[in-house]
Design a protein around this motif. Sequence first.
Motif, PDB file in Angstrom:
ATOM      1  N   ASN A  89       0.852  -1.181   0.000  1.00 19.53           N
ATOM      2  CA  ASN A  89       0.000   0.000   0.000  1.00 19.53           C
ATOM      3  C   ASN A  89       0.886   1.228   0.000  1.00 19.53           C
ATOM      4  OD1 ASN A  89       0.906   0.141   2.621  1.00 19.53           O
ATOM      5  ND2 ASN A  89      -1.063  -0.284   3.579  1.00 19.53           N
ATOM      6  N   CYS A  90       0.345   2.385   0.385  1.00 20.49           N
ATOM      7  CA  CYS A  90       1.150   3.598   0.336  1.00 20.49           C
ATOM      8  C   CYS A  90       2.124   3.701   1.495  1.00 20.49           C
ATOM      9  CB  CYS A  90       0.255   4.829   0.264  1.00 20.49           C
ATOM     10  SG  CYS A  90      -0.880   4.974   1.639  1.00 20.49           S
ATOM     11  N   ASN A  91       2.134   2.728   2.397  1.00 21.98           N
ATOM     12  CA  ASN A  91       3.116   2.693   3.480  1.00 21.98           C
ATOM     13  C   ASN A  91       4.303   1.812   3.147  1.00 21.98           C
ATOM     14  OD1 ASN A  91       1.877   4.446   5.233  1.00 21.98           O
ATOM     15  ND2 ASN A  91       0.666   2.852   6.223  1.00 21.98           N
ATOM     16  N   GLY A  92       4.053   0.674   2.500  1.00 20.45           N
ATOM     17  CA  GLY A  92       5.154  -0.241   2.249  1.00 20.45           C
ATOM     18  C   GLY A  92       4.691  -1.552   1.667  1.00 20.45           C
ATOM     19  N   LEU A  93       5.506  -2.587   1.894  1.00 21.01           N
ATOM     20  CA  LEU A  93       5.313  -3.900   1.286  1.00 21.01           C
ATOM     21  C   LEU A  93       5.303  -4.974   2.353  1.00 21.01           C
ATOM     22  CD1 LEU A  93       5.359  -5.773  -1.296  1.00 21.01           C
ATOM     23  CD2 LEU A  93       7.848  -5.758  -1.060  1.00 21.01           C
ATOM     24  N   ALA A  94       4.416  -5.948   2.179  1.00 23.71           N
ATOM     25  CA  ALA A  94       4.376  -7.129   3.051  1.00 23.71           C
ATOM     26  C   ALA A  94       4.470  -8.370   2.187  1.00 23.71           C
ATOM     27  CB  ALA A  94       3.092  -7.141   3.876  1.00 23.71           C
ATOM     28  N   LEU A 145       8.385 -10.518   5.217  1.00 18.45           N
ATOM     29  CA  LEU A 145       8.875  -9.157   5.044  1.00 18.45           C
ATOM     30  C   LEU A 145       7.763  -8.179   5.337  1.00 18.45           C
ATOM     31  CD1 LEU A 145      11.437  -7.607   3.806  1.00 18.45           C
ATOM     32  CD2 LEU A 145      10.065  -7.436   1.753  1.00 18.45           C
ATOM     33  N   SER A 146       8.081  -7.144   6.097  1.00 24.68           N
ATOM     34  CA  SER A 146       7.139  -6.059   6.351  1.00 24.68           C
ATOM     35  C   SER A 146       7.955  -4.790   6.436  1.00 24.68           C
ATOM     36  CB  SER A 146       6.371  -6.309   7.647  1.00 24.68           C
ATOM     37  OG  SER A 146       5.546  -5.208   7.952  1.00 24.68           O
ATOM     38  N   MET A 147       8.004  -4.040   5.339  1.00 26.66           N
ATOM     39  CA  MET A 147       8.929  -2.924   5.227  1.00 26.66           C
ATOM     40  C   MET A 147       8.255  -1.686   4.664  1.00 26.66           C
ATOM     41  SD  MET A 147      12.534  -4.234   3.697  1.00 26.66           S
ATOM     42  CE  MET A 147      13.946  -3.961   4.724  1.00 26.66           C
ATOM     43  N   GLY A 148       8.704  -0.517   5.133  1.00 27.34           N
ATOM     44  CA  GLY A 148       8.329   0.722   4.489  1.00 27.34           C
ATOM     45  C   GLY A 148       8.988   0.797   3.121  1.00 27.34           C
ATOM     46  N   THR A 149       8.338   1.458   2.195  1.00 27.05           N
ATOM     47  CA  THR A 149       8.847   1.491   0.823  1.00 27.05           C
ATOM     48  C   THR A 149      10.270   2.034   0.760  1.00 27.05           C
ATOM     49  OG1 THR A 149       6.571   1.960   0.154  1.00 27.05           O
ATOM     50  CG2 THR A 149       8.279   2.212  -1.518  1.00 27.05           C
ATOM     51  N   ILE A 150      10.548   3.068   1.533  1.00 28.98           N
ATOM     52  CA  ILE A 150      11.858   3.696   1.459  1.00 28.98           C
ATOM     53  C   ILE A 150      12.968   2.745   1.895  1.00 28.98           C
ATOM     54  CG2 ILE A 150      11.807   4.686   3.772  1.00 28.98           C
ATOM     55  CD1 ILE A 150      13.033   7.215   2.561  1.00 28.98           C
ATOM     56  N   ASP A 151      12.653   1.800   2.775  1.00 27.63           N
ATOM     57  CA  ASP A 151      13.671   0.864   3.243  1.00 27.63           C
ATOM     58  C   ASP A 151      13.971  -0.224   2.229  1.00 27.63           C
ATOM     59  OD1 ASP A 151      14.145   1.911   5.945  1.00 27.63           O
ATOM     60  OD2 ASP A 151      12.045   1.411   6.259  1.00 27.63           O
ATOM     61  N   LEU A 152      13.094  -0.384   1.235  1.00 25.66           N
ATOM     62  CA  LEU A 152      13.366  -1.367   0.191  1.00 25.66           C
ATOM     63  C   LEU A 152      14.512  -0.925  -0.707  1.00 25.66           C
ATOM     64  CD1 LEU A 152       9.700  -2.202  -0.864  1.00 25.66           C
ATOM     65  CD2 LEU A 152      11.204  -3.625   0.509  1.00 25.66           C
ATOM     66  N   GLN A 172      16.320  -4.865   6.849  1.00 22.65           N
ATOM     67  CA  GLN A 172      16.598  -3.789   7.778  1.00 22.65           C
ATOM     68  C   GLN A 172      15.347  -3.478   8.579  1.00 22.65           C
ATOM     69  OE1 GLN A 172      17.824  -0.522   5.410  1.00 22.65           O
ATOM     70  NE2 GLN A 172      19.917  -1.236   5.171  1.00 22.65           N
ATOM     71  N   SER A 173      15.523  -2.659   9.570  1.00 25.23           N
ATOM     72  CA  SER A 173      14.369  -2.230  10.364  1.00 25.23           C
ATOM     73  C   SER A 173      13.445  -1.381   9.511  1.00 25.23           C
ATOM     74  CB  SER A 173      14.843  -1.422  11.570  1.00 25.23           C
ATOM     75  OG  SER A 173      13.757  -0.797  12.181  1.00 25.23           O
ATOM     76  N   CYS A 174      12.132  -1.684   9.615  1.00 29.43           N
ATOM     77  CA  CYS A 174      11.170  -0.926   8.819  1.00 29.43           C
ATOM     78  C   CYS A 174      10.884   0.429   9.442  1.00 29.43           C
ATOM     79  CB  CYS A 174       9.860  -1.701   8.696  1.00 29.43           C
ATOM     80  SG  CYS A 174      10.039  -3.208   7.753  1.00 29.43           S
ATOM     81  N   SER A 175      11.100   0.558  10.751  1.00 31.11           N
ATOM     82  CA  SER A 175      10.723   1.804  11.404  1.00 31.11           C
ATOM     83  C   SER A 175      11.840   2.829  11.404  1.00 31.11           C
ATOM     84  CB  SER A 175      10.290   1.520  12.846  1.00 31.11           C
ATOM     85  OG  SER A 175      11.368   0.915  13.548  1.00 31.11           O
ATOM     86  N   SER A 176      13.016   2.418  10.979  1.00 35.21           N
ATOM     87  CA  SER A 176      14.128   3.368  10.976  1.00 35.21           C
ATOM     88  C   SER A 176      13.944   4.371   9.860  1.00 35.21           C
ATOM     89  CB  SER A 176      15.445   2.621  10.804  1.00 35.21           C
ATOM     90  OG  SER A 176      15.461   1.950   9.569  1.00 35.21           O
ATOM     91  N   GLY A 177      14.056   5.641  10.163  1.00 40.42           N
ATOM     92  CA  GLY A 177      13.880   6.676   9.167  1.00 40.42           C
ATOM     93  C   GLY A 177      15.187   7.383   8.878  1.00 40.42           C
ATOM     94  N   GLY A 179      17.548  -3.506  -3.953  1.00 42.47           N
ATOM     95  CA  GLY A 179      17.646  -2.101  -4.284  1.00 42.47           C
ATOM     96  C   GLY A 179      17.031  -1.720  -5.611  1.00 42.47           C
ATOM     97  N   THR A 180      17.326  -0.475  -6.041  1.00 42.88           N
ATOM     98  CA  THR A 180      16.757   0.087  -7.271  1.00 42.88           C
ATOM     99  C   THR A 180      17.327  -0.603  -8.493  1.00 42.88           C
ATOM    100  OG1 THR A 180      16.638   2.195  -6.136  1.00 42.88           O
ATOM    101  CG2 THR A 180      16.350   2.222  -8.525  1.00 42.88           C
TER     102      THR A 180
END
Length: 1136
Positions: free
Chosen positions: A608-613, A624-631, A712-717, A837-838
């Motif tokens: 969704n708009c938060n991330g990927l599961a 896996l449960s990650m925010g998009t930016i951590d992917l 990596q940690s999903c909550s780390s910003g 990664g990208t």
Amino acid sequence: MEDRDVSQGKGMKTVRHGFPYQPTALAFDPVQKILAIGTRTGAIRILGRPGVDCYCQHESGAAVLQLQFLINEGALVSASSDETLHLWNLRQKRPAILHSLKFNRERITYCHLPFQSKWLYVGTERGNTHIVNIESFILSGYVIMWNKAIELSTKTHPGPVVHLSDSPRDEGKLLIGYENGTVVLWDLKSKRAELRVYYDEAIHSIDWHHEGKQFMCSHSDGSLTLWNLKSPSRPFQTTIPHGKSQRDGRKPESCKPILKAEYKTCRNSEPFIIFSGGLAYDKACRRPSLTIMHGKSITVLEMDHPIVEFLTLCETPYPNEFQEPYAVVVLLEKDLIVVDLTQSNFPIFENPYPMDIHESPVTCTAYFADCPPDLILVLYSIGVKHKKQGYSNKEWPVSGGTWNIGAQTYPEIIITGHADGSIKFWDASAITLQMLYKLKTSKVFEKQKIGDGKQTSEIVEEDPYAVQMIYWCPESRIFCVAGVSAYVIVYKFSRHEITTEIVSLEVRLQYDVEDIITPEPETIPPFPDPSSQLPSSKSLSGSTSTVASEGMTKDSIPCLSVKTRPVRMPPGYQAELVVQLVWVDGEPPQQITSLTVSSAYGIVAFGNCNGLAVVDFMQKTVLLSMGTIDLYRSSDPYQRQPRSPRKNKQFIADNFCMRGLSNFYPDLTKRIRTSYQSMTELTDSPVPLELERCKSPTSDHVNGHCTSPTSQSCSSGKRLSSADVSKVNRWGPGRPPFRKAQSAACMEVSLPVTTEESRENSYNRSRSSSISSIDKDSKEAITALYFMESFARKNDMTISPCLWVGTSLGVVLMISFNLPSTDEQRYTEPVLVSPSGTLLTLKGAVLTFSCMDRLGGLMHPPYEVWRDPNSVDDNEKGRKRKLVMNSPSTSQEMGDHQYAVVCSEKQAKVFSLPSQTCLYVHNITETSFILQAAVVVMCNSACLACFCANGHIMIMSLPSLRPMLDVNYLPLTDMRIARTFCFTNEGQALYLVSPTEIQRLTYSQEMCDNLQDMLGELFTPVETPEAQNRGFLKGLFGGSGQTFDREELFGEASAGKASKSLAQHIPGSGGIEGVKGAAGGVMGELTRARIALDERGQRLGELEEKTAGMMTSAEAFSKHAHELMLKYKDKKWYQF
């Protein structure tokens, strides 16, 4: 490879399925046994036996007021609200208009065409009656003016004509009913009123007794009156069927109007009186009803929807014979039913047409062509066990026309998801539609209870089980559903019933930035006040708080409660696993925007708009449960800003709350699907907030961390550096830096558009995802997912199981999996997940992926061959998993081994793997954006099909991305089209054209050529039944109807010409269109040959006429010459 069988012309509508939207009129041909339904949008649906289903449309789009068949003639007359009559030719597979007649000064209110007559009676709002010749469609000079029909002493206008019919006893007598209660029997020959009837209640309908001596009227006070022609001063019988009798002998209480009544006689029993309406006013909650009176019995049939029209089907088309009714067709606002009158309990017939697509509103669709042939039989065998019982045992009475299956025989399946959580599987082979199987996804959840001191709005969402996305693997029969309440259900197919507990997982999928630095006020313009953009927080949510009733913030709670007790699962699709997203810090989980499943890997992925599961549904664990930016790992191409401090948490929750069905059915003209950039200009429309629900015991959830050791940690910003803060000045003065924005592919957002400028911005602003752009929100949606055996990293030499991930910023990421090697280990050993990664970037949100081998052949994702998980056969249970991998060549030859096809909202690219070199790129649109894209197979070759928001359908070859078709098919005027449009193989597509109808179309030339042979024939040669013997005395004393000559009375010779200003004749294109419609296939050749013969015969006839004329002229010349010779034969020269 580049040659395709793509239609060079316009995308062609093939067939329309479902219930006609907003019906208004009904007609039946008792000899041909075909049924016609008119609608408010000017459409006509003509139905016969199953497979005979024809759709035609008035170009004006005016509502259809009335339909009238030319019985057994293969023609239909329609009256429209734009005061136009149309004559349709039904003797061709695609009906077309032969003639039109537009009235200029009067509005049409009623039409009547007597059986075996070519003169159509037309009543108008002014009370006049005109007569139209059906053959020439020209108005007769014969007119019955209202002031001549009523008595001269009458001072008031009788109102519009509400009824016209000729007497069954005498065709020379026309019965005219006026709205105010006046009925006139008009003698057509003498041009005067033979009798007049007056009643003090308005008339809604009239029907004759077959003997022609009496007739029945229905009135606005709920009464039925019977009139005898011998005593017209007052009715000889007056009844109010549903009125309460008064004790003092007074007239019964008035009831609701009887809108229509039919009076049908039987030879061996009492007559039937059938009417709609007429219920007592004190029964306000009662549903719409049809009343059947037969003798002393009165039966009231309650309907689920308001009655639009009904017709009684009779054995004879002749009005002067015993009618012998056998069924009643009832057209409701949202259904069509047929009642069997031959049985005392009046059962209904089982409807063979797919009229219940809209039983619950359709929220998503999927279309599969050329799927495994055994699936249709398997699904039907399971679904037939759950069919309703109690239908009439007689055959469906609408049995006209003929239909052949045609040359196209590959199996097709359509799947529809609905607002109540149900899924319907339809057999769509050979342009028909038949329901196979129905699955209710809501059965895995506990029913939501109202009470416990909580408000209803805080517990029950409008449609909490609405299906948002579906994914089906026909080969493995794995089925996956994503619901509006942020859940995913994985189903497996079994032929055996089981009772088991439903396994559920809860996933905490969020994206938060830690240690947010508040920007300096002088550096960054202030964030716009939420109250200035939205009416109020309370109006959005329906409540003043997002906290639970106990005063605690909702956290780690799913929206719905999964059943914890063992559940009986019948044969068919059985729930294997339920995955739910949970609330996070008082914010509801975001809707799922992408979904895929792999039966070969045993993994389901959604984002969704938060991330990927990513979830392993074989081991029932979250991988896996990650925010998009951590992917991205260390390869994030964007310079992102953290989210700004929340000035109002309620505002954030309101704007990012779960969308209900208001998002599925937005306003058609003022709400559009926008890009994330145009959303910086406009605010969200009010949406309901997901509030307190019934709590369920929460299981162990993944606290924002990946269970894989490589994650990596999903909550780390990311902390915002001072250098990043300084870059904010790019915005310029007066423009806020932090704007809530989402991609259109992430979530459909309904926006009120008030100006043309806003509408222009929403469609035409570029949705480019330039890497240098900083004006992006930190939320990046997962918009596309795709499992494939591929190369996980650049220049890898070996393939591995991979998940391709596309985001709303146009970035393609890759996640690789390390799966256990054996079946036994697969259920015990962990699956290792590694984001790499990208990989690739495109303009606009990524919509779809596909993979091709180096020869240009389409590579299908790997799958597991289906086996019954609950089989009682030991051999079946012990059989190993059989995987079909479809892997590319792994030889050590130089060069790349795969092509990756990626399509975004703006462009398509083809990359070579593993080198990741962009081979081809095509910028599909600059001024609009793509709504749906799919890689499909046509004639054994792959191509990319796109549907654009500006209505264009575009087809491109693969891998070269060469444009092959660009058709301006359908402008996007309705969000329903954008949500339900889907492509499939063999050049076919579909969309929901109205809330009740599915429109199928094709862009394949082969399909266009074969379509004519696949369509049903509406007209079949049938002998008109002979009239019963009238007997000597009846023929002698029964009236003069048999000798009545309408041609002599209404023809131009006696009646003269009608005023040209009264109506305008418009020739139609029926004959030409008929030839064009029959241009393909064998029928086309026969049609062309027949037309050529007709033309040749016509020319020969003209030549013969000219020859005969010349012979006549020569004979006349010879005669005159002979006479002249005789005259001067004996005269001398001097006598001249």
